[in-house]
Design a protein around this motif. Structure first.
Motif, PDB file in Angstrom:
ATOM      1  N   GLY B 103       0.821  -1.213   0.000  1.00 28.14           N
ATOM      2  CA  GLY B 103       0.000   0.000   0.000  1.00 28.14           C
ATOM      3  C   GLY B 103       0.847   1.252   0.000  1.00 28.14           C
ATOM      4  N   MET B 104       0.174   2.354   0.299  1.00 29.54           N
ATOM      5  CA  MET B 104       0.859   3.650   0.339  1.00 29.54           C
ATOM      6  C   MET B 104       0.573   4.275   1.695  1.00 29.54           C
ATOM      7  SD  MET B 104       1.951   4.103  -2.845  1.00 29.54           S
ATOM      8  CE  MET B 104       2.025   5.817  -3.292  1.00 29.54           C
ATOM      9  N   ILE B 105       1.491   5.077   2.149  1.00 28.28           N
ATOM     10  CA  ILE B 105       1.240   5.833   3.372  1.00 28.28           C
ATOM     11  C   ILE B 105       1.513   7.305   3.051  1.00 28.28           C
ATOM     12  CG2 ILE B 105       3.580   5.540   4.350  1.00 28.28           C
ATOM     13  CD1 ILE B 105       2.095   5.223   7.092  1.00 28.28           C
ATOM     14  N   ALA B 106       0.651   8.143   3.540  1.00 22.60           N
ATOM     15  CA  ALA B 106       0.792   9.559   3.201  1.00 22.60           C
ATOM     16  C   ALA B 106       0.700  10.413   4.453  1.00 22.60           C
ATOM     17  CB  ALA B 106      -0.299   9.961   2.216  1.00 22.60           C
ATOM     18  N   SER B 107       1.621  11.376   4.525  1.00 27.07           N
ATOM     19  CA  SER B 107       1.545  12.389   5.588  1.00 27.07           C
ATOM     20  C   SER B 107       1.189  13.699   4.903  1.00 27.07           C
ATOM     21  CB  SER B 107       2.879  12.497   6.315  1.00 27.07           C
ATOM     22  OG  SER B 107       3.852  13.020   5.437  1.00 27.07           O
ATOM     23  N   ALA B 108       1.270  14.771   5.651  1.00 30.93           N
ATOM     24  CA  ALA B 108       0.907  16.051   5.062  1.00 30.93           C
ATOM     25  C   ALA B 108       1.852  16.450   3.939  1.00 30.93           C
ATOM     26  CB  ALA B 108       0.914  17.114   6.159  1.00 30.93           C
ATOM     27  N   ASN B 109       3.064  15.975   4.036  1.00 32.52           N
ATOM     28  CA  ASN B 109       4.031  16.467   3.035  1.00 32.52           C
ATOM     29  C   ASN B 109       4.625  15.390   2.134  1.00 32.52           C
ATOM     30  OD1 ASN B 109       5.489  15.255   4.977  1.00 32.52           O
ATOM     31  ND2 ASN B 109       6.728  17.040   5.554  1.00 32.52           N
ATOM     32  N   MET B 110       4.331  14.106   2.352  1.00 34.71           N
ATOM     33  CA  MET B 110       4.882  13.119   1.403  1.00 34.71           C
ATOM     34  C   MET B 110       4.101  11.798   1.410  1.00 34.71           C
ATOM     35  SD  MET B 110       8.379  11.562   3.011  1.00 34.71           S
ATOM     36  CE  MET B 110       8.405  10.218   1.819  1.00 34.71           C
ATOM     37  N   THR B 111       4.303  11.034   0.346  1.00 31.90           N
ATOM     38  CA  THR B 111       3.653   9.736   0.205  1.00 31.90           C
ATOM     39  C   THR B 111       4.742   8.700  -0.068  1.00 31.90           C
ATOM     40  OG1 THR B 111       1.720  10.804  -0.738  1.00 31.90           O
ATOM     41  CG2 THR B 111       1.926   8.436  -1.112  1.00 31.90           C
ATOM     42  N   ASP B 156      11.201   9.794  10.533  1.00 33.25           N
ATOM     43  CA  ASP B 156      12.046  10.984  10.353  1.00 33.25           C
ATOM     44  C   ASP B 156      11.841  11.581   8.969  1.00 33.25           C
ATOM     45  OD1 ASP B 156      13.002  10.639  12.869  1.00 33.25           O
ATOM     46  OD2 ASP B 156      14.900   9.689  12.256  1.00 33.25           O
ATOM     47  N   GLN B 157      11.794  10.685   8.002  1.00 40.64           N
ATOM     48  CA  GLN B 157      11.644  11.145   6.622  1.00 40.64           C
ATOM     49  C   GLN B 157      10.298  11.849   6.413  1.00 40.64           C
ATOM     50  OE1 GLN B 157      12.127   7.920   3.882  1.00 40.64           O
ATOM     51  NE2 GLN B 157      12.056   9.243   2.077  1.00 40.64           N
ATOM     52  N   MET B 158       9.254  11.300   7.035  1.00 36.95           N
ATOM     53  CA  MET B 158       7.917  11.883   6.860  1.00 36.95           C
ATOM     54  C   MET B 158       7.637  12.988   7.870  1.00 36.95           C
ATOM     55  SD  MET B 158       5.629   8.514   6.037  1.00 36.95           S
ATOM     56  CE  MET B 158       4.418   9.309   4.996  1.00 36.95           C
ATOM     57  N   ASN B 159       8.607  13.131   8.775  1.00 35.69           N
ATOM     58  CA  ASN B 159       8.497  14.174   9.797  1.00 35.69           C
ATOM     59  C   ASN B 159       7.216  14.004  10.631  1.00 35.69           C
ATOM     60  OD1 ASN B 159       9.391  16.380  11.209  1.00 35.69           O
ATOM     61  ND2 ASN B 159       8.423  17.873   9.831  1.00 35.69           N
ATOM     62  N   VAL B 160       6.997  12.797  11.131  1.00 37.68           N
ATOM     63  CA  VAL B 160       5.808  12.537  11.957  1.00 37.68           C
ATOM     64  C   VAL B 160       6.236  12.164  13.374  1.00 37.68           C
ATOM     65  CG1 VAL B 160       4.345  11.836  10.038  1.00 37.68           C
ATOM     66  CG2 VAL B 160       5.690  10.111  11.242  1.00 37.68           C
ATOM     67  N   ARG B 161       5.340  12.330  14.314  1.00 35.44           N
ATOM     68  CA  ARG B 161       5.620  12.035  15.719  1.00 35.44           C
ATOM     69  C   ARG B 161       4.525  11.116  16.240  1.00 35.44           C
ATOM     70  NH1 ARG B 161       6.314  17.607  15.470  1.00 35.44           N
ATOM     71  NH2 ARG B 161       4.252  17.950  16.432  1.00 35.44           N
ATOM     72  N   ILE B 162       4.668  10.746  17.518  1.00 33.53           N
ATOM     73  CA  ILE B 162       3.628   9.941  18.157  1.00 33.53           C
ATOM     74  C   ILE B 162       2.324  10.742  18.138  1.00 33.53           C
ATOM     75  CG2 ILE B 162       2.892   8.814  20.323  1.00 33.53           C
ATOM     76  CD1 ILE B 162       5.325   7.499  18.950  1.00 33.53           C
ATOM     77  N   GLY B 163       1.266  10.102  17.689  1.00 30.68           N
ATOM     78  CA  GLY B 163      -0.039  10.761  17.630  1.00 30.68           C
ATOM     79  C   GLY B 163      -0.330  11.405  16.292  1.00 30.68           C
ATOM     80  N   SER B 164       0.691  11.518  15.433  1.00 38.66           N
ATOM     81  CA  SER B 164       0.460  12.139  14.114  1.00 38.66           C
ATOM     82  C   SER B 164      -0.534  11.300  13.313  1.00 38.66           C
ATOM     83  CB  SER B 164       1.766  12.217  13.323  1.00 38.66           C
ATOM     84  OG  SER B 164       2.669  13.068  13.951  1.00 38.66           O
ATOM     85  N   ARG B 165      -1.271  11.955  12.446  1.00 40.14           N
ATOM     86  CA  ARG B 165      -2.254  11.261  11.626  1.00 40.14           C
ATOM     87  C   ARG B 165      -1.632  10.973  10.258  1.00 40.14           C
ATOM     88  NH1 ARG B 165      -6.874  11.861   8.282  1.00 40.14           N
ATOM     89  NH2 ARG B 165      -6.145  13.910   7.621  1.00 40.14           N
ATOM     90  N   LEU B 166      -1.846   9.741   9.802  1.00 40.61           N
ATOM     91  CA  LEU B 166      -1.334   9.340   8.491  1.00 40.61           C
ATOM     92  C   LEU B 166      -2.455   8.635   7.747  1.00 40.61           C
ATOM     93  CD1 LEU B 166       2.048   7.805   9.675  1.00 40.61           C
ATOM     94  CD2 LEU B 166       1.830   9.864   8.279  1.00 40.61           C
ATOM     95  N   VAL B 167      -2.374   8.679   6.448  1.00 41.13           N
ATOM     96  CA  VAL B 167      -3.404   8.012   5.654  1.00 41.13           C
ATOM     97  C   VAL B 167      -2.761   6.840   4.922  1.00 41.13           C
ATOM     98  CG1 VAL B 167      -5.031   8.251   3.725  1.00 41.13           C
ATOM     99  CG2 VAL B 167      -4.762  10.110   5.376  1.00 41.13           C
TER     100      VAL B 167
END
Lengths: 230, 407
Positions: B103-111, B156-167
């Motif tokens: 699958g794919m995972i997406a944050s606010a700034n990257m997939t 680190d690459q997606m710049n996410v932390r604990i609790g961040s939302r990802l799709v």
């Protein structure tokens, strides 16, 4: 007296195919038990070669060496090793002791190779060192002994196993006069006490003067065989 | 024999400086070789351990179709039966049934393209080191909706932390595209940054719900009592379940098997080089020793020391010399390994960061098995005997009458 060594028509020829040199030439000699004999002659006269032949260190080109009714000239090398070990004592010009063993261990060494019992070995080795005047040096290694003392240890080693005879190749050549006389006195005494046949090759007049028999070799052949009453 | 041993031992100390130099050379050579071998072993062993614990387990079971298509509809059909069998088998220490989806995972700034692994938290914690490797957050937080665990390098690459939302986006069993929102419950870190980059863990119940079948299991991974049992266990399980694809860790990851074999090959190469150097050093020393003692050897043979004894004496000297060096070399190696047993060697300052790309930890714990020390001792003695033969034969060729008059 019993004949210990007998040579018949003994010859040793070197470089036989190119320029034959007869180092020992038709030597017929007998050595009796308890004799004190000096083999003399100029350099190259064949003294050492003759000793090597009767000591089983070299094989004759022709003729025979008979020791105690055994002809050693036809023996295999391995048999000669065993024969030398059991029947012959050697004293070398340069002492040739085993540097890593003490005086008493050096004297015991031949008996050790003969697998003699330990107690007998130790007793005999100490007795021999006492006879050559080195009872205070039994645990000293050769490098802590003078040349004369080392040669006395070598004599003790040669006689300790009570061989049929002892061959000494120029034993006093490296010794000063006092040490040489001392050594000769000891050898003469042991010759009488132990009744062991001693045969020397030598240039040394001091040795010749002590010998009761003097055999002169010239060009490998016996030129004189004299007995002296001493 | 006792006297021969005594003479041989004393003989090697006649030229103290030369013998000590030789012993020092053997010591340093062995220490260096053993240390290098222990690092190689430590690295390979660690790679194997992490490979098995984090990625491959000892045995993996799939539906053969899944391996061809990687589609979740090709699950393990008789999972319940297999599960019961595995639970009853003493060889199996732990196992975990997983659902794997690409699958794919997406944050606010990257997939990013990823593997989505639906796991049973309890079973997974027993089978892999996922829970142990958790560096931040919680292991599938209970009150969180669609909790997921992702690797540190990806976080680190997606710049996410604990609790961040990802799709996450993937295809369901009917090939319909599903997108759902998840939250980062935890961040894990393994020794393999590439692994961390591509694997996302979700609750199996969540993933299966979205896929449209709550019973799907596409991969069964299991740990055995001993990895050496893998082949036999795999064969017996395969006989029982011919419809399944059953592979050992070595079949799943030929690279890991290669590392294991390479470790042994490196061992042998290092050992061969050490023994070769030792042999040449010894040969030189013993030849010098024989040539220096021509007169003495001549005397020994003249007075009746037979060739067998002379031969044994020279061989014993060679063996004593090499064993002295070997003993001190092995002792130095053992003490070095002992001192590094707990703290290891941090290769990070030497640029070991790139090692993690290949699944190696930056801190390596050098190790060698006792059997290797025993094997090495035997090999050193064997090398010494082989090396000692030539100088001993040289000694035997001496003519006693000539040798005794040598200068």
């Amino acid at each position: 007296m019993k004949t210990v060594i007998k040579t018949t028509n003994l010859e040793k020829v070197y470089n036989s195919s190119v320029a034959p040199v007869k180092a020992v030439n038709q030597v017929n000699l007998e050595f009796k038990e308890g004799e004190f004999t000096a083999i003399v002659g100029p350099s190259g006269s064949g003294k050492t070669t003759f000793l090597n032949l009767i000591g089983g260190l070299d094989k004759p080109t022709r003729g025979n060496v008979i020791i105690d009714d055994t002809d050693i000239s036809s023996m295999k090398e391995s048999q000669l090793f065993d024969f030398r070990l059991k029947h012959i004592g050697f004293v070398f010009q340069a002492y040739n002791l085993i540097p890593v063993l003490t005086a008493v261990e050096n004297v015991s060494f031949v008996m050790l190779l003969q697998n003699r019992p330990k107690e007998e070995m130790e007793k005999r080795a100490k007795e021999m060192l006492e006879q050559v005047g080195l009872s205070d040096k039994i645990n000293v290694r050769p490098n802590k002994l003078s040349g004369g003392q080392q040669q006395r240890v070598a004599v003790a080693r040669a006689l300790a196993s009570k061989p049929d005879f002892v061959l000494a190749d120029e034993p006093t050549a490296n010794l000063d006069t006092e040490s040489a006389f001392n050594l000769l006195d000891i050898m003469s005494k042991l010759n009488k006490e132990e009744n062991i046949t001693l045969i020397f090759s030598t240039h040394d007049q001091r040795v010749i003067d002590r010998a009761r028999r003097v055999i002169t070799l010239v060009d490998g052949a016996v030129s004189k065989d004299e007995y002296f009453d001493k | 024999m006792k006297t021969l041993i005594k003479i041989s031992w004393r003989n090697i100390w006649r030229n103290r400086q030369r013998s000590l130099t030789m012993i020092l050379a053997i010591t340093v050579g062995l220490w260096g070789g053993l240390f290098a071998a222990s690092i190689a072993t430590g690295l390979m062993d660690q790679r194997f351990k992490t490979g098995v614990e984090q990625e491959f387990s000892h045995i993996q079971v799939h539906n053969p179709e899944f391996l061809r298509e990687s589609h979740p509809r090709h699950g393990i059909a008789n999972w319940d039966t297999l599960q019961n069998e595995l639970s009853a088998n003493d060889t199996v220490v732990a196992f975990s049934g997983r659902t794997l989806v690409s699958g794919m995972i997406a944050s606010a700034n990257m997939t990013q393209g990823v593997n989505l692994l639906g796991v049973n938290p309890q079973m997974e914690a027993q089978t892999s080191s996922l829970k142990i490797n958790l560096k931040e957050g919680e292991y599938f937080k209970e009150d969180m909706l669609n909790p997921l665990l992702l690797g540190k390098s990806l976080a680190d690459q997606m710049n996410v932390r604990i609790g961040s939302r990802l799709v996450i986006t993937f295809q369901d069993l009917n090939n319909e595209l599903i997108s759902t929102s998840c939250r980062v419950s935890g961040i894990y870190q393994t020794a393999n940054s590439a692994f961390d980059q591509r694997n996302i863990y979700l609750l199996q119940t969540d993933l299966n719900n979205y896929l449209g079948d709550t019973t799907i299991v596409t991969q069964a991974a299991m740990l055995l009592k001993d990895h050496k049992l893998s082949d036999d266990f795999s064969d017996s399980l395969q006989k029982k379940h011919p419809e399944l694809n059953i592979r050992t860790w070595a079949e799943v990851s030929p690279q890991l098997a290669f590392y294991n074999e390479m470790g042994m090959t490196m061992f042998m190469i290092i050992l061969f080089i050490i023994l070769l150097a030792l042999a040449f050093g010894l040969l030189n020393t013993m030849l010098m020793s024989v040539f220096e003692r021509v007169k003495e050897l001549g005397m020994l043979m003249s007075i009746g020391m037979n060739k067998k004894r002379v031969f044994v004496m020279i061989l014993l000297e060679t063996i004593f010399l090499s064993l002295s060096g070997a003993a001190s070399g092995m002792a130095a190696s053992y003490l070095t390994l002992l001192s590094l047993k707990d703290k290891g060697i941090n290769l990070a300052p030497l640029g070991a960061g790139s090692l993690s790309e290949f699944g190696f930890e930056p801190v390596v714990y050098p190790q060698l098995e006792v059997s290797f020390f025993i094997f090495l001792t035997i090999m050193v003695v064997a090398a010494a005997i082989l090396t000692g033969i030539y100088p001993a034969l040289k000694a035997l060729r001496l003519n006693p009458a000539e040798a005794v008059k040598a200068d």
